[in-house]
Motif scaffolding. Structure first.
Motif, PDB file in Angstrom:
ATOM      1  N   TRP A 151      42.836 -91.458   1.883  1.00 45.15           N
ATOM      2  CA  TRP A 151      43.075 -90.948   1.314  1.00 45.15           C
ATOM      3  C   TRP A 151      43.512 -89.855   1.352  1.00 45.15           C
ATOM      4  CZ3 TRP A 151      41.233 -92.381  -3.334  1.00 45.15           C
ATOM      5  CH2 TRP A 151      40.368 -93.471  -3.363  1.00 45.15           C
ATOM      6  N   GLU A 152      43.295 -89.470   2.895  1.00 50.25           N
ATOM      7  CA  GLU A 152      44.284 -87.846   3.110  1.00 50.25           C
ATOM      8  C   GLU A 152      45.087 -87.551   3.040  1.00 50.25           C
ATOM      9  OE1 GLU A 152      41.984 -85.671   3.331  1.00 50.25           O
ATOM     10  OE2 GLU A 152      40.592 -86.426   3.201  1.00 50.25           O
ATOM     11  N   GLU A 153      46.473 -89.828   2.502  1.00 47.38           N
ATOM     12  CA  GLU A 153      47.681 -89.469   2.893  1.00 47.38           C
ATOM     13  C   GLU A 153      48.404 -89.274   1.229  1.00 47.38           C
ATOM     14  OE1 GLU A 153      49.059 -92.519   5.468  1.00 47.38           O
ATOM     15  OE2 GLU A 153      46.527 -92.284   6.107  1.00 47.38           O
ATOM     16  N   MET A 154      46.986 -89.245  -0.163  1.00 50.62           N
ATOM     17  CA  MET A 154      46.935 -89.243  -0.982  1.00 50.62           C
ATOM     18  C   MET A 154      47.906 -88.042  -1.570  1.00 50.62           C
ATOM     19  SD  MET A 154      44.697 -92.392  -3.082  1.00 50.62           S
ATOM     20  CE  MET A 154      44.959 -90.767  -4.447  1.00 50.62           C
ATOM     21  N   HIS A 155      48.931 -87.484  -2.554  1.00 53.00           N
ATOM     22  CA  HIS A 155      48.920 -86.237  -3.158  1.00 53.00           C
ATOM     23  C   HIS A 155      47.599 -85.929  -4.452  1.00 53.00           C
ATOM     24  CE1 HIS A 155      52.138 -85.650  -0.653  1.00 53.00           C
ATOM     25  NE2 HIS A 155      52.482 -87.114  -1.012  1.00 53.00           N
ATOM     26  N   PRO A 156      47.544 -85.110  -4.583  1.00 50.62           N
ATOM     27  CA  PRO A 156      46.310 -84.759  -5.938  1.00 50.62           C
ATOM     28  C   PRO A 156      47.030 -85.242  -6.925  1.00 50.62           C
ATOM     29  CG  PRO A 156      47.124 -82.415  -4.547  1.00 50.62           C
ATOM     30  CD  PRO A 156      47.939 -83.997  -3.739  1.00 50.62           C
ATOM     31  N   MET A 157      46.479 -85.557  -8.315  1.00 50.76           N
ATOM     32  CA  MET A 157      46.551 -86.490  -8.887  1.00 50.76           C
ATOM     33  C   MET A 157      46.499 -86.233 -10.647  1.00 50.76           C
ATOM     34  SD  MET A 157      45.115 -90.755  -9.580  1.00 50.76           S
ATOM     35  CE  MET A 157      45.695 -92.017  -7.996  1.00 50.76           C
ATOM     36  N   ARG A 158      47.556 -85.589 -11.091  1.00 49.24           N
ATOM     37  CA  ARG A 158      47.659 -84.574 -12.199  1.00 49.24           C
ATOM     38  C   ARG A 158      46.287 -85.179 -12.995  1.00 49.24           C
ATOM     39  NH1 ARG A 158      52.112 -87.368 -13.100  1.00 49.24           N
ATOM     40  NH2 ARG A 158      52.578 -89.299 -14.839  1.00 49.24           N
TER      41      ARG A 158
END
Length: 339
Positions: A151-158
Motif C-alpha cells: 500500500w505504501e508504494e501506491m500513489h493517492p487515487m483521484r
C-alpha cells in the motif's frame, strides 16, 4: 488445483448469461466456473447452468440455491471455490478471454515466486449501451506496474477513481481468513466485497490491461438511478456496514487508511445524493440519520468525513444547500457509471 475460481451469480439471467460463461471458457483447466443459480423461477437459468456443467464437467459447476440475493450468491461461490484465487463476474457482464489467459499465466508465475499476492488488479470497461466511446477505469497513475507492491508504494487515487469489484481478484484464502459474509437480499454488496477484506491485504499486483466489461444499460439494473432510489434502504444498509468496518478494523499504514477513508467518503456521497435527488422529506431525514449514525459510531471518523470537500457539500443547510449538494452528483456518476 485450480488457479482461479470465478463465481457467476445468476437470477433469471437466461438472456445474457451465455455470453458471460463463454468468455470464461478459454481459461481452460486452470479455471473453475461456479454458476450460482440464485433461485431463478421465470426462465431457463437453471437449465443453462446444468447444460454447461454437463458439457464441461471439469471446469463448470452448477450450484442451485433458494433465492438469497447477490450477496448470498457470492457467499456460496466463496464457500465452494477450490481455486487459489477468486473473482466475481456478474451474469450480464463478460471478460476479455485473451486477457483472462494472461491473468491466469501471471497468477501461476506469482505463485511460483517468493511473494503471495493477496489482491490482483486489472482495468475494466464501462460498456454502456449506445455509447461508442467506452470509458476505461485504469490505475496506472496510482499503482506500480508489473511488480508486487504494498500500500505504501501506491500513489493517492483521484476522487471518483476506486478499486471496484470489476477490477479485483482476491486470494481465496484471504476472503475466508477475514470472515467475509455478505448480507442476504441486499443489492450494492459489491462495495462490501471489495472494502471489508482491505485491512488483510498486504501484497498487490496490477496488470494494466482491460479485462472486465461492466455492462450498463438495462432499465432494471441495480445502478439505474431510479432503481437505486427505490432501493435506497439497501444502499444505506451497505453504507452502515462500511462505517462499522472502518470503525472496527485495525488498518495498518497511512496510505491504506487514507484510501479506505476516501472510499467511504464516496459511498456516503452516493447515499446522500440519492436521498437528496428523491426530493422527499422522508429521505432527507434518512440522510440526516445516516450522518448521525456515523457520528454515533465513530466521532473521529465523522469529523474527518464531515470536513472533506464531499462531506461539506453533502451537508450544506437549507434548500439552497441541497441544490449545491446535488452538484456532487457528477462525482457519484463517475463512481457508479450510470447516465
Amino acid at each position: 488445483m485450480k488457479i482461479l475460481s470465478v463465481a457467476i451469480p445468476c437470477y433469471n439471467s437466461e438472456s445474457y448469461m451465455r455470453k458471460c460463461i463463454e468468455s470464461l471458457l478459454p481459461g481452460g483447466e486452470e479455471i473453475e466456473i461456479l454458476i450460482v443459480d440464485d433461485g431463478s423461477t421465470k426462465d431457463r437459468t437453471a437449465e443453462i447452468a446444468d447444460e454447461y456443467a454437463k458439457k464441461y464437467p471439469t471446469m463448470v459447476k452448477a450450484i442451485h440455491q433458494e433465492n438469497g440475493g447477490h450477496g448470498e450468491a457470492v457467499n456460496t461461490g466463496i464457500r465452494n471455490a477450490s481455486g487459489l484465487y477468486f473473482k466475481v463476474v456478474d451474469s450480464d457482464d463478460w471478460v476479455d478471454s485473451g486477457v483472462l489467459v494472461e491473468i491466469i499465466e501471471k497468477l501461476k508465475e506469482l505463485l511460483g515466486g517468493p511473494d503471495t499476492v493477496d489482491m490482483f488488479i486489472s482495468n475494466f470497461i464501462y460498456d454502456k449501451v449506445g455509447q461508442k466511446r467506452k470509458k476505461i477505469m485504469q490505475y496506472r497513475s496510482a499503482m506500480p506496474q508489473e511488480q508486487v507492491f504494498g500500500w505504501e508504494e501506491m500513489h493517492p487515487m483521484r476522487v471518483g477513481h476506486y478499486i471496484l469489484m470489476h477490477s479485483v481478484i482476491y486470494r481465496t484464502g484471504l476472503l475466508r481468513e477475514c470472515g467475509l459474509e455478505l448480507p442476504k437480499h441486499t443489492f450494492y454488496v459489491d462495495n462490501l466485497f471489495v472494502f471489508q477484506p482491505l485491512p488483510w491485504v498486504k501484497k498487490l499486483y496490477y496488470l494494466d490491461r482491460e479485462f472486465y466489461h461492466y455492462f450498463i444499460g438495462r432499465n432494471d439494473q441495480s445502478v439505474n438511478e431510479t432503481v437505486m432510489i427505490s432501493r435506497i434502504d439497501q444502499q444505506l444498509r451497505v453504507n452502515k456496514i462500511m462505517i462499522d468496518t472502518m470503525s472496527k478494523a485495525k488498518v495498518r499504514g497511512k496510505r491504506l487508511r487514507d484510501y479506505m477513508m476516501s472510499y467511504l467518503d464516496i459511498i456516503m456521497t452516493v447515499s446522500s445524493i440519492m436521498l437528496l435527488k428523491s426530493g422527499t422529506d422522508e429521505n432527507f431525514q434518512k440522510k440526516q440519520e445516516l450522518w448521525q449514525y456515523l457520528k454515533k459510531t465513530d466521532i473521529r471518523l465523522y469529523y474527518r468525513l464531515r470536513t472533506t470537500l464531499l462531506g461539506r457539500a453533502m451537508n450544506l443547510p437549507g434548500k439552497g444547500g441541497r441544490k449545491v449538494s446535488v452538484a456532487g452528483y457528477k462525482i457519484a456518476q463517475k463512481f457508479i457509471g450510470f447516465n
